[in-house]
Design a protein around this motif. Structure first.
Motif, PDB file in Angstrom:
ATOM      1  N   THR A  58      24.888  73.982  64.649  1.00  0.00           N
ATOM      2  CA  THR A  58      25.472  72.715  64.232  1.00  0.00           C
ATOM      3  C   THR A  58      26.504  73.032  63.173  1.00  0.00           C
ATOM      4  O   THR A  58      26.623  74.168  62.717  1.00  0.00           O
ATOM      5  N   LYS A  59      27.258  72.024  62.753  1.00  0.00           N
ATOM      6  CA  LYS A  59      28.243  72.254  61.703  1.00  0.00           C
ATOM      7  C   LYS A  59      27.552  72.608  60.387  1.00  0.00           C
ATOM      8  O   LYS A  59      28.122  73.269  59.544  1.00  0.00           O
ATOM      9  N   LYS A  60      26.311  72.169  60.206  1.00  0.00           N
ATOM     10  CA  LYS A  60      25.616  72.384  58.943  1.00  0.00           C
ATOM     11  C   LYS A  60      24.764  73.643  58.927  1.00  0.00           C
ATOM     12  O   LYS A  60      24.418  74.127  57.869  1.00  0.00           O
ATOM     13  N   SER A  61      24.386  74.148  60.088  1.00  0.00           N
ATOM     14  CA  SER A  61      23.499  75.317  60.063  1.00  0.00           C
ATOM     15  C   SER A  61      23.792  76.253  61.228  1.00  0.00           C
ATOM     16  O   SER A  61      24.267  75.854  62.264  1.00  0.00           O
ATOM     17  N   LEU A  62      23.488  77.492  61.017  1.00  0.00           N
ATOM     18  CA  LEU A  62      23.605  78.513  62.061  1.00  0.00           C
ATOM     19  C   LEU A  62      22.329  79.330  62.021  1.00  0.00           C
ATOM     20  O   LEU A  62      22.052  80.033  61.060  1.00  0.00           O
ATOM     21  N   SER A  63      21.533  79.211  63.053  1.00  0.00           N
ATOM     22  CA  SER A  63      20.254  79.924  63.083  1.00  0.00           C
ATOM     23  C   SER A  63      20.455  81.370  63.502  1.00  0.00           C
ATOM     24  O   SER A  63      21.380  81.695  64.228  1.00  0.00           O
ATOM     25  N   GLU A  66      21.998  76.697  55.462  1.00  0.00           N
ATOM     26  CA  GLU A  66      22.369  75.298  55.282  1.00  0.00           C
ATOM     27  C   GLU A  66      22.989  75.136  53.904  1.00  0.00           C
ATOM     28  O   GLU A  66      22.364  75.480  52.901  1.00  0.00           O
ATOM     29  N   ASN A  67      24.191  74.618  53.860  1.00  0.00           N
ATOM     30  CA  ASN A  67      24.888  74.380  52.590  1.00  0.00           C
ATOM     31  C   ASN A  67      24.934  75.627  51.718  1.00  0.00           C
ATOM     32  O   ASN A  67      24.732  75.558  50.509  1.00  0.00           O
ATOM     33  N   GLY A  68      25.171  76.769  52.335  1.00  0.00           N
ATOM     34  CA  GLY A  68      25.287  78.018  51.604  1.00  0.00           C
ATOM     35  C   GLY A  68      23.960  78.642  51.203  1.00  0.00           C
ATOM     36  O   GLY A  68      23.929  79.723  50.622  1.00  0.00           O
ATOM     37  N   GLU A  69      22.864  77.992  51.478  1.00  0.00           N
ATOM     38  CA  GLU A  69      21.537  78.503  51.151  1.00  0.00           C
ATOM     39  C   GLU A  69      20.875  79.059  52.417  1.00  0.00           C
ATOM     40  O   GLU A  69      20.986  78.479  53.484  1.00  0.00           O
ATOM     41  N   ILE A  70      20.170  80.155  52.277  1.00  0.00           N
ATOM     42  CA  ILE A  70      19.442  80.735  53.402  1.00  0.00           C
ATOM     43  C   ILE A  70      17.980  80.352  53.269  1.00  0.00           C
ATOM     44  O   ILE A  70      17.383  80.496  52.203  1.00  0.00           O
ATOM     45  N   ALA A  71      17.428  79.850  54.365  1.00  0.00           N
ATOM     46  CA  ALA A  71      16.030  79.428  54.366  1.00  0.00           C
ATOM     47  C   ALA A  71      15.365  79.897  55.644  1.00  0.00           C
ATOM     48  O   ALA A  71      16.029  80.153  56.647  1.00  0.00           O
TER      49      ALA A  71
END
Length: 160
Positions: A14-19, A145-150
């Protein structure tokens, strides 16, 4: 959706996340191929997905344009898929010949002319097929997401 010959790459893009990419194992693909389905729409989506895995074609831009009489050629004792691949509405000028496994050939021959499906409908039906095939195991994957890795935990059928 990208694919490997012996596996399926899954990604939540998605535009917000890349798995982080995960590969569908051969046994999981076999479970999808073997699942007993009575709904014709689910059978069609399952067959298109299996064909995608066996040929590395993109479902939305390549597979849904296939017609057996136009695209399957026989050379000596082998069947090939002859296509001009399309990506983002841009055609590649050169034809590609993809050798067909017996499984891929039988799917194309049986379906004949492929019909396009809305992407949301396709994903919902494919998720249902994967659930019925038992691909409900939870896997961990890394998401940005938003520069954070989770790290997230998601069912395999939700990643496909």
């Amino acid at each position: 959706m990208g694919v490997l010959i012996l596996g399926r790459i899954m990604a939540s893009l998605t535009k917000k996340s890349l798995s982080q990419l995960e590969v569908l194992k051969k046994e999981q693909l076999q479970a999808i191929e073997d699942v007993k389905l009575s709904n014709e729409k689910l059978i069609y989506v399952r067959d298109c997905f299996v064909l995608e895995c066996h040929t590395s074609l993109r479902m939305l831009s390549d597979i849904f344009r296939l017609e057996y009489d136009k695209h399957v050629v026989k050379r000596e004792d082998r069947y090939f898929l002859q296509i001009t691949q399309q990506k983002t509405r841009r055609k590649v000028n050169k034809s590609t010949f993809i050798p067909l496994s017996e499984k891929a050939h039988s799917i194309i021959k049986r379906i004949g002319v492929f019909q396009k499906i809305n992407q949301d409908t396709l994903r919902a039906r494919l998720k249902k097929v994967c659930e019925l095939a038992g691909l409900t195991e939870i896997v961990s994957h890394t998401v940005e997401e938003n520069g954070e890795i989770a790290t997230k935990e998601t069912r395999i059928c939700d990643l496909i």
